[in-house]
Design an enzyme around this catalytic site. Structure first.
Site, PDB file in Angstrom:
ATOM      1  N   GLU A 110       0.824  -1.224   0.000  1.00 27.01           N
ATOM      2  CA  GLU A 110       0.000   0.000   0.000  1.00 27.01           C
ATOM      3  C   GLU A 110       0.852   1.267   0.000  1.00 27.01           C
ATOM      4  OE1 GLU A 110      -2.626   0.389   3.404  1.00 27.01           O
ATOM      5  OE2 GLU A 110      -3.570   2.177   2.603  1.00 27.01           O
ATOM      6  N   LYS A 143      -2.387  -1.986  -3.190  1.00 23.26           N
ATOM      7  CA  LYS A 143      -3.444  -1.152  -2.600  1.00 23.26           C
ATOM      8  C   LYS A 143      -3.053   0.314  -2.759  1.00 23.26           C
ATOM      9  CE  LYS A 143      -5.859  -0.175   1.738  1.00 23.26           C
ATOM     10  NZ  LYS A 143      -6.507  -0.734   2.930  1.00 23.26           N
TER      11      LYS A 143
HETATM   12  C1  5MM Z   1      -5.206   4.748   4.045  1.00 24.91           C
HETATM   13  O1  5MM Z   1      -5.682   3.979   5.098  1.00 24.91           O
HETATM   14  C2  5MM Z   1      -6.021   2.631   4.825  1.00 24.91           C
HETATM   15  C3  5MM Z   1      -7.306   2.532   4.051  1.00 24.91           C
HETATM   16  O2  5MM Z   1      -8.311   3.204   4.759  1.00 24.91           O
HETATM   17  P1  5MM Z   1      -9.226   4.283   4.030  1.00 24.91           P
HETATM   18  O3  5MM Z   1     -10.031   3.496   3.030  1.00 24.91           O
HETATM   19  O4  5MM Z   1     -10.057   4.864   5.135  1.00 24.91           O
HETATM   20  O5  5MM Z   1      -8.309   5.288   3.393  1.00 24.91           O
HETATM   21  C4  5MM Z   1      -6.177   1.894   6.162  1.00 24.91           C
HETATM   22  O6  5MM Z   1      -6.039   0.508   5.998  1.00 24.91           O
HETATM   23  C5  5MM Z   1      -5.179   2.407   7.151  1.00 24.91           C
HETATM   24  O7  5MM Z   1      -3.912   1.976   6.763  1.00 24.91           O
HETATM   25  C6  5MM Z   1      -5.615   1.885   8.505  1.00 24.91           C
HETATM   26  O8  5MM Z   1      -6.818   2.513   8.852  1.00 24.91           O
HETATM   27  C7  5MM Z   1      -4.578   2.052   9.595  1.00 24.91           C
HETATM   28  O9  5MM Z   1      -4.291   3.364   9.808  1.00 24.91           O
HETATM   29  P2  5MM Z   1      -3.269   3.764  11.009  1.00 24.91           P
HETATM   30  O10 5MM Z   1      -2.792   5.123  10.574  1.00 24.91           O
HETATM   31  O11 5MM Z   1      -4.077   3.820  12.252  1.00 24.91           O
HETATM   32  O12 5MM Z   1      -2.174   2.757  11.064  1.00 24.91           O
END
Ligand code: 5MM
Length: 343
Positions: free
Chosen positions: A177, A219
Protein backbone atom coordinates in the site's frame (compact mmCIF):
# COMPACT_ATOMS: atom_id res chain seq x y z
CA UNK A 1 4.42 -22.71 1.69
CA UNK A 2 4.43 -22.99 -2.07
CA UNK A 3 4.22 -20.18 -4.59
CA UNK A 4 0.94 -21.73 -5.74
CA UNK A 5 -0.60 -21.30 -2.28
CA UNK A 6 0.29 -17.57 -2.35
CA UNK A 7 -1.19 -17.25 -5.83
CA UNK A 8 -4.38 -19.05 -4.74
CA UNK A 9 -4.83 -16.75 -1.74
CA UNK A 10 -4.15 -13.61 -3.78
CA UNK A 11 -6.70 -14.73 -6.37
CA UNK A 12 -9.25 -15.65 -3.70
CA UNK A 13 -8.98 -12.12 -2.28
CA UNK A 14 -10.22 -10.61 -5.55
CA UNK A 15 -12.61 -13.39 -6.61
CA UNK A 16 -16.41 -13.11 -7.02
CA UNK A 17 -16.29 -9.30 -7.29
CA UNK A 18 -15.59 -9.06 -3.56
CA UNK A 19 -13.15 -6.73 -1.86
CA UNK A 20 -11.18 -6.24 1.35
CA UNK A 21 -12.38 -4.52 4.48
CA UNK A 22 -9.64 -2.56 6.23
CA UNK A 23 -10.40 -2.68 9.97
CA UNK A 24 -6.79 -2.24 11.01
CA UNK A 25 -6.90 1.23 12.53
CA UNK A 26 -4.30 1.75 15.24
CA UNK A 27 -5.78 2.84 18.58
CA UNK A 28 -4.92 6.49 17.88
CA UNK A 29 -6.77 6.47 14.54
CA UNK A 30 -9.69 4.52 15.98
CA UNK A 31 -9.98 7.02 18.84
CA UNK A 32 -9.96 9.97 16.44
CA UNK A 33 -13.05 8.47 14.76
CA UNK A 34 -14.72 7.47 18.05
CA UNK A 35 -14.12 10.90 19.64
CA UNK A 36 -16.15 12.68 16.93
CA UNK A 37 -19.19 10.57 17.90
CA UNK A 38 -18.68 10.64 21.68
CA UNK A 39 -17.84 6.91 21.80
CA UNK A 40 -15.64 6.01 24.81
CA UNK A 41 -11.93 5.70 23.95
CA UNK A 42 -11.50 2.30 25.59
CA UNK A 43 -10.40 -1.20 24.69
CA UNK A 44 -13.95 -2.41 25.41
CA UNK A 45 -15.46 0.03 22.92
CA UNK A 46 -12.89 -0.92 20.27
CA UNK A 47 -13.69 -4.61 20.84
CA UNK A 48 -17.46 -3.98 20.71
CA UNK A 49 -17.06 -2.13 17.40
CA UNK A 50 -14.91 -4.83 15.83
CA UNK A 51 -17.30 -7.55 17.11
CA UNK A 52 -20.16 -5.75 15.38
CA UNK A 53 -18.18 -5.90 12.13
CA UNK A 54 -17.04 -9.53 12.26
CA UNK A 55 -20.53 -10.76 13.17
CA UNK A 56 -22.46 -8.76 10.54
CA UNK A 57 -24.62 -11.37 8.75
CA UNK A 58 -24.01 -11.57 5.00
CA UNK A 59 -20.74 -9.62 5.06
CA UNK A 60 -18.88 -12.59 3.57
CA UNK A 61 -20.99 -12.43 0.40
CA UNK A 62 -19.22 -9.21 -0.60
CA UNK A 63 -16.04 -9.07 1.53
CA UNK A 64 -13.25 -11.55 0.74
CA UNK A 65 -10.75 -10.55 3.42
CA UNK A 66 -10.53 -8.37 6.52
CA UNK A 67 -7.36 -6.60 7.64
CA UNK A 68 -7.04 -6.74 11.43
CA UNK A 69 -4.84 -4.81 13.88
CA UNK A 70 -2.53 -6.50 16.39
CA UNK A 71 -4.99 -5.90 19.25
CA UNK A 72 -7.96 -7.11 17.20
CA UNK A 73 -6.48 -10.39 15.97
CA UNK A 74 -6.11 -11.38 19.66
CA UNK A 75 -9.71 -10.49 20.61
CA UNK A 76 -12.87 -12.57 20.94
CA UNK A 77 -16.60 -11.97 20.53
CA UNK A 78 -18.78 -11.74 23.65
CA UNK A 79 -19.63 -15.43 23.17
CA UNK A 80 -15.93 -16.37 23.29
CA UNK A 81 -15.27 -16.99 19.58
CA UNK A 82 -11.98 -15.57 18.34
CA UNK A 83 -12.41 -12.84 15.74
CA UNK A 84 -10.35 -15.00 13.36
CA UNK A 85 -12.85 -17.88 13.75
CA UNK A 86 -15.82 -15.51 13.35
CA UNK A 87 -14.34 -14.28 10.05
CA UNK A 88 -13.57 -17.83 8.92
CA UNK A 89 -17.21 -18.78 9.63
CA UNK A 90 -18.37 -16.00 7.25
CA UNK A 91 -15.88 -17.16 4.60
CA UNK A 92 -13.76 -14.02 5.10
CA UNK A 93 -9.97 -14.48 4.97
CA UNK A 94 -8.22 -12.94 8.00
CA UNK A 95 -5.33 -10.54 7.33
CA UNK A 96 -3.12 -8.39 9.52
CA UNK A 97 -1.55 -4.93 9.34
CA UNK A 98 2.13 -5.41 10.20
CA UNK A 99 3.72 -1.97 9.85
CA UNK A 100 4.24 -0.04 13.06
CA UNK A 101 3.38 3.34 11.60
CA UNK A 102 4.73 6.23 9.55
CA UNK A 103 7.50 8.09 11.42
CA UNK A 104 9.24 11.41 10.54
CA UNK A 105 11.92 10.85 7.88
CA UNK A 106 15.26 12.21 9.11
CA UNK A 107 16.44 15.22 7.14
CA UNK A 108 13.15 15.53 5.24
CA UNK A 109 10.69 17.82 7.02
CA UNK A 110 7.04 16.99 6.34
CA UNK A 111 7.77 13.46 5.12
CA UNK A 112 7.61 10.03 6.73
CA UNK A 113 9.02 6.55 6.40
CA UNK A 114 6.99 3.58 7.56
CA UNK A 115 8.65 1.42 10.20
CA UNK A 116 8.22 -2.16 11.38
CA UNK A 117 10.89 -4.25 9.65
CA UNK A 118 12.79 -5.10 12.85
CA UNK A 119 11.54 -8.43 14.15
CA UNK A 120 9.04 -8.70 11.29
CA UNK A 121 10.00 -12.29 10.39
CA UNK A 122 9.10 -13.43 13.91
CA UNK A 123 5.88 -11.41 14.03
CA UNK A 124 4.76 -12.81 10.67
CA UNK A 125 5.32 -16.36 11.93
CA UNK A 126 3.18 -15.57 14.98
CA UNK A 127 0.36 -14.05 12.91
CA UNK A 128 0.42 -16.98 10.46
CA UNK A 129 0.08 -19.29 13.48
CA UNK A 130 -2.97 -17.29 14.57
CA UNK A 131 -4.66 -17.82 11.19
CA UNK A 132 -3.69 -14.73 9.17
CA UNK A 133 -3.23 -15.49 5.45
CA UNK A 134 -2.32 -12.06 4.19
CA UNK A 135 -0.75 -8.88 5.51
CA UNK A 136 -0.71 -5.15 4.86
CA UNK A 137 1.92 -2.36 5.06
CA UNK A 138 1.24 1.31 4.19
CA UNK A 139 3.85 3.79 2.98
CA UNK A 140 2.79 7.45 2.94
CA UNK A 141 3.74 9.93 0.22
CA UNK A 142 2.84 13.56 0.95
CA UNK A 143 2.38 16.03 -1.93
CA UNK A 144 3.36 19.64 -1.19
CA UNK A 145 5.73 22.45 -2.15
CA UNK A 146 8.84 20.57 -3.32
CA UNK A 147 7.36 17.30 -2.06
CA UNK A 148 7.57 14.41 -2.27
CA UNK A 149 11.35 14.09 -2.36
CA UNK A 150 13.08 11.26 -4.18
CA UNK A 151 14.38 10.11 -0.80
CA UNK A 152 10.87 9.68 0.59
CA UNK A 153 9.65 7.71 -2.43
CA UNK A 154 12.72 5.44 -2.47
CA UNK A 155 12.85 4.61 1.27
CA UNK A 156 9.16 3.77 1.35
CA UNK A 157 9.39 1.66 -1.82
CA UNK A 158 12.39 -0.17 -0.35
CA UNK A 159 10.56 -0.88 2.92
CA UNK A 160 7.41 -2.04 1.11
CA UNK A 161 9.45 -4.52 -0.93
CA UNK A 162 11.39 -5.83 2.10
CA UNK A 163 8.07 -6.33 3.89
CA UNK A 164 6.56 -8.07 0.84
CA UNK A 165 9.50 -10.48 0.51
CA UNK A 166 9.29 -11.41 4.20
CA UNK A 167 5.54 -11.97 3.92
CA UNK A 168 5.92 -14.38 1.02
CA UNK A 169 8.68 -16.25 2.87
CA UNK A 170 6.17 -16.69 5.74
CA UNK A 171 3.38 -17.80 3.37
CA UNK A 172 1.36 -14.59 3.71
CA UNK A 173 0.15 -12.63 0.68
CA UNK A 174 1.50 -9.07 0.94
CA UNK A 175 -0.89 -6.21 0.27
CA UNK A 176 1.46 -3.42 -0.82
CA UNK A 177 0.00 0.00 0.00
CA UNK A 178 1.80 3.10 -1.23
CA UNK A 179 -0.58 5.99 -0.48
CA UNK A 180 -0.28 9.41 -2.11
CA UNK A 181 -2.33 11.53 0.29
CA UNK A 182 -5.31 13.54 -0.94
CA UNK A 183 -4.82 16.30 1.65
CA UNK A 184 -3.60 19.52 -0.01
CA UNK A 185 -4.38 21.71 -3.00
CA UNK A 186 -2.43 19.79 -5.66
CA UNK A 187 -4.09 19.12 -9.02
CA UNK A 188 -5.19 15.76 -10.42
CA UNK A 189 -2.31 16.01 -12.92
CA UNK A 190 0.18 16.41 -10.05
CA UNK A 191 -1.32 13.44 -8.20
CA UNK A 192 -0.99 11.40 -11.37
CA UNK A 193 2.70 12.37 -11.73
CA UNK A 194 3.49 11.51 -8.10
CA UNK A 195 1.52 8.25 -8.18
CA UNK A 196 3.27 7.18 -11.38
CA UNK A 197 6.71 7.94 -9.92
CA UNK A 198 5.85 6.12 -6.72
CA UNK A 199 4.50 3.00 -8.41
CA UNK A 200 7.52 2.78 -10.73
CA UNK A 201 9.79 2.92 -7.66
CA UNK A 202 7.71 0.34 -5.79
CA UNK A 203 7.67 -2.18 -8.66
CA UNK A 204 11.40 -1.68 -9.29
CA UNK A 205 12.08 -2.56 -5.63
CA UNK A 206 9.66 -5.50 -5.69
CA UNK A 207 11.55 -6.87 -8.70
CA UNK A 208 14.96 -6.25 -7.13
CA UNK A 209 13.91 -8.08 -3.98
CA UNK A 210 12.42 -11.06 -5.81
CA UNK A 211 8.78 -10.62 -4.85
CA UNK A 212 6.40 -12.93 -6.72
CA UNK A 213 4.00 -10.52 -8.45
CA UNK A 214 1.34 -13.20 -8.90
CA UNK A 215 1.26 -13.70 -5.12
CA UNK A 216 0.65 -10.10 -4.00
CA UNK A 217 -1.96 -7.34 -4.26
CA UNK A 218 -1.47 -3.61 -4.76
CA UNK A 219 -3.44 -1.15 -2.60
CA UNK A 220 -2.96 2.29 -4.13
CA UNK A 221 -4.73 5.64 -3.96
CA UNK A 222 -6.96 6.65 -6.84
CA UNK A 223 -5.60 9.53 -8.94
CA UNK A 224 -7.48 12.49 -7.45
CA UNK A 225 -7.16 16.24 -7.13
CA UNK A 226 -6.18 17.32 -3.60
CA UNK A 227 -9.15 17.95 -1.30
CA UNK A 228 -8.42 21.70 -1.31
CA UNK A 229 -7.81 21.97 -5.06
CA UNK A 230 -10.36 24.39 -6.61
CA UNK A 231 -10.76 22.16 -9.67
CA UNK A 232 -12.48 18.86 -8.80
CA UNK A 233 -12.69 16.57 -11.84
CA UNK A 234 -15.73 14.41 -12.62
CA UNK A 235 -16.09 10.76 -11.62
CA UNK A 236 -15.30 9.74 -15.21
CA UNK A 237 -12.18 11.93 -15.41
CA UNK A 238 -10.88 10.43 -12.17
CA UNK A 239 -11.58 6.93 -13.50
CA UNK A 240 -9.72 7.64 -16.75
CA UNK A 241 -6.71 9.23 -15.04
CA UNK A 242 -6.45 6.43 -12.47
CA UNK A 243 -6.61 3.60 -15.00
CA UNK A 244 -4.15 5.37 -17.34
CA UNK A 245 -1.66 5.74 -14.48
CA UNK A 246 -2.03 2.09 -13.41
CA UNK A 247 -1.64 0.81 -16.97
CA UNK A 248 1.70 2.63 -17.18
CA UNK A 249 3.03 1.21 -13.94
CA UNK A 250 1.47 -2.06 -12.70
CA UNK A 251 2.67 -5.31 -14.33
CA UNK A 252 -0.05 -7.57 -15.74
CA UNK A 253 1.13 -10.42 -13.48
CA UNK A 254 -0.36 -8.71 -10.41
CA UNK A 255 -3.79 -10.33 -9.87
CA UNK A 256 -5.55 -7.40 -8.32
CA UNK A 257 -5.53 -3.75 -7.37
CA UNK A 258 -7.63 -2.92 -4.30
CA UNK A 259 -7.96 0.82 -3.77
CA UNK A 260 -7.86 2.62 -0.44
CA UNK A 261 -10.55 5.29 0.00
CA UNK A 262 -8.25 7.90 1.56
CA UNK A 263 -10.95 10.23 2.91
CA UNK A 264 -13.36 10.20 -0.06
CA UNK A 265 -17.05 9.97 0.86
CA UNK A 266 -18.50 6.47 0.82
CA UNK A 267 -20.61 7.28 -2.25
CA UNK A 268 -17.77 8.83 -4.26
CA UNK A 269 -15.45 5.91 -3.50
CA UNK A 270 -18.11 3.55 -4.89
CA UNK A 271 -18.95 5.77 -7.88
CA UNK A 272 -15.31 6.15 -8.97
CA UNK A 273 -14.59 2.41 -8.65
CA UNK A 274 -17.80 1.75 -10.58
CA UNK A 275 -16.78 4.11 -13.40
CA UNK A 276 -13.39 2.40 -13.74
CA UNK A 277 -14.98 -1.03 -14.03
CA UNK A 278 -17.79 0.16 -16.30
CA UNK A 279 -15.38 1.82 -18.72
CA UNK A 280 -12.36 -0.50 -18.67
CA UNK A 281 -12.97 -3.86 -16.93
CA UNK A 282 -12.99 -6.04 -20.04
CA UNK A 283 -9.65 -4.57 -21.19
CA UNK A 284 -7.63 -4.71 -17.96
CA UNK A 285 -5.08 -7.37 -16.97
CA UNK A 286 -5.85 -7.12 -13.24
CA UNK A 287 -9.05 -6.98 -11.15
CA UNK A 288 -9.98 -3.52 -9.87
CA UNK A 289 -11.31 -4.00 -6.34
CA UNK A 290 -11.49 -2.13 -3.02
CA UNK A 291 -9.81 -2.24 0.35
CA UNK A 292 -11.68 0.56 2.06
CA UNK A 293 -11.77 1.45 5.73
CA UNK A 294 -13.63 4.76 6.09
CA UNK A 295 -15.70 4.36 2.91
CA UNK A 296 -17.20 1.13 4.26
CA UNK A 297 -17.07 1.65 8.03
CA UNK A 298 -17.99 5.32 8.52
CA UNK A 299 -21.75 5.16 7.76
CA UNK A 300 -22.02 2.15 10.10
CA UNK A 301 -20.01 3.89 12.82
CA UNK A 302 -22.30 6.95 12.48
CA UNK A 303 -25.29 4.64 12.94
CA UNK A 304 -23.79 2.79 15.94
CA UNK A 305 -22.49 5.72 18.01
CA UNK A 306 -21.39 3.26 20.68
CA UNK A 307 -25.00 2.38 21.61
CA UNK A 308 -26.04 -1.27 21.89
CA UNK A 309 -29.54 -0.34 20.66
CA UNK A 310 -28.03 0.63 17.29
CA UNK A 311 -26.04 -2.56 16.60
CA UNK A 312 -28.48 -4.06 14.08
CA UNK A 313 -28.85 -0.78 12.14
CA UNK A 314 -25.08 -0.39 12.06
CA UNK A 315 -24.59 -3.95 10.75
CA UNK A 316 -27.08 -3.22 7.97
CA UNK A 317 -25.28 0.02 7.05
CA UNK A 318 -21.96 -1.84 6.93
CA UNK A 319 -23.23 -4.64 4.70
CA UNK A 320 -24.98 -2.10 2.47
CA UNK A 321 -21.69 -0.30 1.76
CA UNK A 322 -19.92 -3.60 1.10
CA UNK A 323 -22.71 -4.51 -1.35
CA UNK A 324 -22.42 -1.11 -3.08
CA UNK A 325 -18.71 -1.72 -3.65
CA UNK A 326 -19.30 -5.23 -4.93
CA UNK A 327 -21.77 -3.68 -7.39
CA UNK A 328 -19.07 -1.12 -8.29
CA UNK A 329 -16.71 -3.97 -9.15
CA UNK A 330 -19.39 -5.18 -11.58
CA UNK A 331 -20.00 -1.70 -12.99
CA UNK A 332 -23.57 -1.93 -11.64
CA UNK A 333 -23.48 0.61 -8.80
CA UNK A 334 -26.49 2.95 -8.88
CA UNK A 335 -25.19 6.25 -7.51
CA UNK A 336 -28.59 7.95 -7.78
CA UNK A 337 -30.38 5.36 -5.66
CA UNK A 338 -27.50 5.46 -3.16
CA UNK A 339 -27.37 9.27 -2.76
CA UNK A 340 -27.00 10.28 0.91
CA UNK A 341 -30.36 11.25 2.47
CA UNK A 342 -31.03 14.97 2.11
CA UNK A 343 -28.57 15.35 -0.80
C1 5MM B 1 -5.21 4.75 4.04
O1 5MM B 1 -5.68 3.98 5.10
C2 5MM B 1 -6.02 2.63 4.83
C3 5MM B 1 -7.31 2.53 4.05
O2 5MM B 1 -8.31 3.20 4.76
P1 5MM B 1 -9.23 4.28 4.03
O3 5MM B 1 -10.03 3.50 3.03
O4 5MM B 1 -10.06 4.86 5.14
O5 5MM B 1 -8.31 5.29 3.39
C4 5MM B 1 -6.18 1.89 6.16
O6 5MM B 1 -6.04 0.51 6.00
C5 5MM B 1 -5.18 2.41 7.15
O7 5MM B 1 -3.91 1.98 6.76
C6 5MM B 1 -5.62 1.89 8.51
O8 5MM B 1 -6.82 2.51 8.85
C7 5MM B 1 -4.58 2.05 9.60
O9 5MM B 1 -4.29 3.36 9.81
P2 5MM B 1 -3.27 3.76 11.01
O10 5MM B 1 -2.79 5.12 10.57
O11 5MM B 1 -4.08 3.82 12.25
O12 5MM B 1 -2.17 2.76 11.06
Amino acid sequence: MTAQALIDTAQALVAADKGLLAMDESNATCHKRFAKLGIPLTEDARRDWRELIVTAPGLGACISGAILFDETIRQRTSTGTSFVSALDAEGIIPGIKVDTGAKPLAGHPGETVTEGLDGLRERLAEYAGMGARFAKWRGVITPGAGLPTRACIEVNAHALARYAALCQEAGLVPVVEPEVLMEGDHSLARCSEITEDTLHAVFAQLRLQGVLLEGMLLKPNMVLPGQACPQQESVEEVADATVACLLRTVPAAVPGIAFLSGGQSAQLASARLNAMNQRFKSRLPWALAFSYSRAVQQPALDAWKGDRANVEAAKKALVHRAQCNQAARRGNYDATADAPKGA
